[in-house]
Scaffold this active site. Structure first.
Site, PDB file in Angstrom:
ATOM      1  N   CYS A  52      31.348  27.470  18.266  1.00  8.89           N
ATOM      2  CA  CYS A  52      30.837  26.140  18.517  1.00  8.89           C
ATOM      3  C   CYS A  52      29.818  26.027  19.491  1.00  8.89           C
ATOM      4  O   CYS A  52      29.842  26.841  20.458  1.00  8.89           O
ATOM      5  CB  CYS A  52      31.947  25.196  18.483  1.00  8.89           C
ATOM      6  N   CYS A  81      29.242  23.471  21.590  1.00  7.78           N
ATOM      7  CA  CYS A  81      29.697  22.082  22.357  1.00  7.78           C
ATOM      8  C   CYS A  81      29.968  22.470  23.686  1.00  7.78           C
ATOM      9  O   CYS A  81      29.982  21.684  24.667  1.00  7.78           O
ATOM     10  CB  CYS A  81      30.497  21.189  21.784  1.00  7.78           C
ATOM     11  N   CYS A 126      28.165  19.197  19.108  1.00  8.74           N
ATOM     12  CA  CYS A 126      28.242  20.811  18.503  1.00  8.74           C
ATOM     13  C   CYS A 126      26.886  21.327  17.767  1.00  8.74           C
ATOM     14  O   CYS A 126      27.082  22.390  17.304  1.00  8.74           O
ATOM     15  CB  CYS A 126      29.139  20.846  17.412  1.00  8.74           C
ATOM     16  N   LYS A 130      38.267  19.004   9.869  1.00  8.02           N
ATOM     17  CA  LYS A 130      38.399  18.868  11.215  1.00  8.02           C
ATOM     18  C   LYS A 130      38.371  17.357  11.630  1.00  8.02           C
ATOM     19  O   LYS A 130      37.096  16.891  10.997  1.00  8.02           O
ATOM     20  CB  LYS A 130      37.556  19.696  12.057  1.00  8.02           C
ATOM     21  N   ARG A 162      31.728  12.191  17.865  1.00  6.04           N
ATOM     22  CA  ARG A 162      31.138  13.296  16.936  1.00  6.04           C
ATOM     23  C   ARG A 162      31.645  12.846  15.395  1.00  6.04           C
ATOM     24  O   ARG A 162      31.714  13.542  14.621  1.00  6.04           O
ATOM     25  CB  ARG A 162      32.472  14.331  17.302  1.00  6.04           C
ATOM     26  N   GLU A 171      36.036  19.142   1.509  1.00  3.33           N
ATOM     27  CA  GLU A 171      35.235  20.223   2.511  1.00  3.33           C
ATOM     28  C   GLU A 171      36.051  21.388   2.320  1.00  3.33           C
ATOM     29  O   GLU A 171      35.154  22.506   2.478  1.00  3.33           O
ATOM     30  CB  GLU A 171      35.975  19.396   4.122  1.00  3.33           C
ATOM     31  N   LYS A 183      42.976  20.517  11.169  1.00  3.26           N
ATOM     32  CA  LYS A 183      42.958  20.403  12.578  1.00  3.26           C
ATOM     33  C   LYS A 183      43.089  18.703  13.089  1.00  3.26           C
ATOM     34  O   LYS A 183      41.943  18.035  12.342  1.00  3.26           O
ATOM     35  CB  LYS A 183      41.908  20.849  13.295  1.00  3.26           C
ATOM     36  N   SER A 228      45.445  20.187  21.535  1.00  4.45           N
ATOM     37  CA  SER A 228      45.566  19.774  22.948  1.00  4.45           C
ATOM     38  C   SER A 228      46.183  18.438  23.262  1.00  4.45           C
ATOM     39  O   SER A 228      47.497  18.656  23.713  1.00  4.45           O
ATOM     40  CB  SER A 228      44.443  19.799  23.846  1.00  4.45           C
ATOM     41  N   TYR A 239      49.132  26.160  21.641  1.00  6.12           N
ATOM     42  CA  TYR A 239      49.330  26.329  23.153  1.00  6.12           C
ATOM     43  C   TYR A 239      50.803  26.501  23.489  1.00  6.12           C
ATOM     44  O   TYR A 239      50.964  27.158  24.512  1.00  6.12           O
ATOM     45  CB  TYR A 239      48.700  24.768  23.956  1.00  6.12           C
TER      46      TYR A 239
HETATM   47  C1  PBG Z   1      35.020  22.757  19.379  1.00  7.95           C
HETATM   48  C2  PBG Z   1      36.469  22.560  19.329  1.00  7.95           C
HETATM   49  C3  PBG Z   1      37.339  21.462  19.976  1.00  7.95           C
HETATM   50  C4  PBG Z   1      38.438  21.745  19.648  1.00  7.95           C
HETATM   51  C5  PBG Z   1      38.516  23.116  19.204  1.00  7.95           C
HETATM   52  N1  PBG Z   1      37.149  23.395  19.052  1.00  7.95           N
HETATM   53  C6  PBG Z   1      36.871  20.137  20.426  1.00  7.95           C
HETATM   54  C7  PBG Z   1      36.290  18.963  19.751  1.00  7.95           C
HETATM   55  O1  PBG Z   1      35.805  19.089  18.638  1.00  7.95           O
HETATM   56  O2  PBG Z   1      35.961  18.157  20.421  1.00  7.95           O
HETATM   57  C8  PBG Z   1      39.754  21.032  19.951  1.00  7.95           C
HETATM   58  C9  PBG Z   1      40.998  21.869  20.410  1.00  7.95           C
HETATM   59  C10 PBG Z   1      41.951  21.035  21.280  1.00  7.95           C
HETATM   60  O3  PBG Z   1      42.027  19.924  21.124  1.00  7.95           O
HETATM   61  O4  PBG Z   1      42.982  21.835  21.457  1.00  7.95           O
HETATM   62  N2  PBG Z   1      34.218  21.946  18.914  1.00  7.95           N
END
Ligand code: PBG
Length: 327
Positions: free
Chosen positions: A120, A122, A130, A199, A221, A237, A252, A278, A317
């Site tokens: 990515c 970003c 991104c 996503k 986003r 998708e 995700k 996260s 994680y």
């Molecule tokens: C990059 C990306 C993101 C995450 C993984 N790849 C962040 C986003 O889209 O803002 C998030 C992963 C996480 O929150 O653990 N585009």
């Protein structure tokens, strides 16, 4: 004579019986461990919003990858914090960039461990979006097609560095096909694409954006990530990614989208990975630190639920902790 009501309880009587009839199993072999590798640091720097997760130097990333491998975790997922950012995110496709250097170092030290590179822009763009920006009718927005070219260049550079799997997380339309063609043309026809298919534009990425320094400088986003309200669209998708050549599909975040995991699994029959992101991690860490719940039991329950929903792979994680608990 026993009562028919004991029917279900009969199989719960002992640990051995419960094990015999268990439908879903959780193993270290299911996990992918994400890591943040930062340019220009020489020690671990704790990420306050994600207790237990650090910014790593390349040497520490090699060490951490070794620990994961020793615990039976088959793969790590790399995110890079580059030396500098610019409008286009050129650090992403620099053959000597942070991800490329980390990939080479990890593969050299642990050749059997799979290295997955998140793809990515970003983390590499000065504006934190991104893709590359263009002025449109509604103000600056991401230029989908111009971004495809840069993503493809980055994928090839990651593969050249030794990446075992390329994982595009940008959500541009057509990127899987474009990356597939570029990889094939450069001799990487064997490198699988693990695509972030569904996503969602999620608040649960909050801690990651601080950790990866990738919060958008303006706007959000929602123009390219999905509306949390839409499940049918997630299936559409996923189907597009399958048509374009994706090998593994990612949903995700994970826990708020268990229904989407199940639908995509049933619809595509491809390997599905769920990204336990996260915010999902930090929530459990915070609740456990406050004494509100037992971390070990809660984490294993959450991860098992993600598997039960249909995920073959869990990106988490908690991978190292969970692998230890499962030993
Ligand atoms: C990059 C990306 C993101 C995450 C993984 N790849 C962040 C986003 O889209 O803002 C998030 C992963 C996480 O929150 O653990 N585009």
């Amino acid at each position: 004579m026993s009562f028919p009501q004991t029917r279900l309880r009969r199989l719960r009587a002992t640990r051995a019986l419960r094990g015999l009839v268990r439908e879903t199993r959780l193993e270290a072999a299911d996990f992918v461990y994400p890591m943040f590798v930062a340019h220009g640091i020489d020690r671990r720097e704790p990420i306050a919003e994600m207790p237990g997760v650090d910014h790593l130097s390349i040497a520490h990333a090699v060490e951490e990858a070794g620990e994961a491998a020793a615990l039976g975790i088959p793969a790590v997922l790399l995110f890079g914090l580059p030396a500098a950012k610019d409008e286009e995110g050129s650090g992403a496709w620099d053959d000597e960039g942070i991800i490329q250097l980390a990939t080479r170092a990890i593969k050299e030290a642990h050749p059997d461990l799979l290295v997955i590179c998140d793809l990515c822009l970003c983390e590499y763009t000065s504006h934190g979006h991104c893709g590359v920006l263009r002025d449109g009718a509604r103000g600056p927005g991401v230029d989908n097609d111009a971004t495809l070219e840069l993503l493809s260049r980055t994928a090839v550079s990651q593969a050249r560095a030794g990446a075992d799997i390329i994982a595009p997380s940008d959500m541009m339309d057509g990127r899987v096909g474009s990356i597939r063609t570029a990889l094939d043309d450069e001799g990487f026809a064997e490198t699988p694409i693990m695509s972030y298919s569904a996503k969602f534009a999620s608040a649960f990425y909050g801690p990651f954006r601080i950790a990866a320094d990738s919060a958008p400088a303006f706007g959000d986003r929602r123009g390219y990530q999905m509306d949390p309200a839409n499940g049918d669209e997630a299936v559409r998708e996923a189907r597009l990614d399958v048509e374009e050549g994706a090998d593994i599909l990612i949903v995700k975040p994970a826990l708020p989208y268990l229904d989407v995991i199940r639908r995509i699994k049933d619809d595509t029959a491809l390997p599905v990975a769920a990204y336990n992101v996260s915010g999902e991690y930090s929530m459990l860490k915070a609740a456990a630190a406050a004494g509100y719940l037992d971390e070990r039991t809660a984490v294993l329950e959450a991860l098992t639920s993600i598997r039960r929903a249909g995920a073959d792979i869990i990106i988490t994680y908690h991978a190292k902790d969970a692998a230890r608990w499962l030993q």
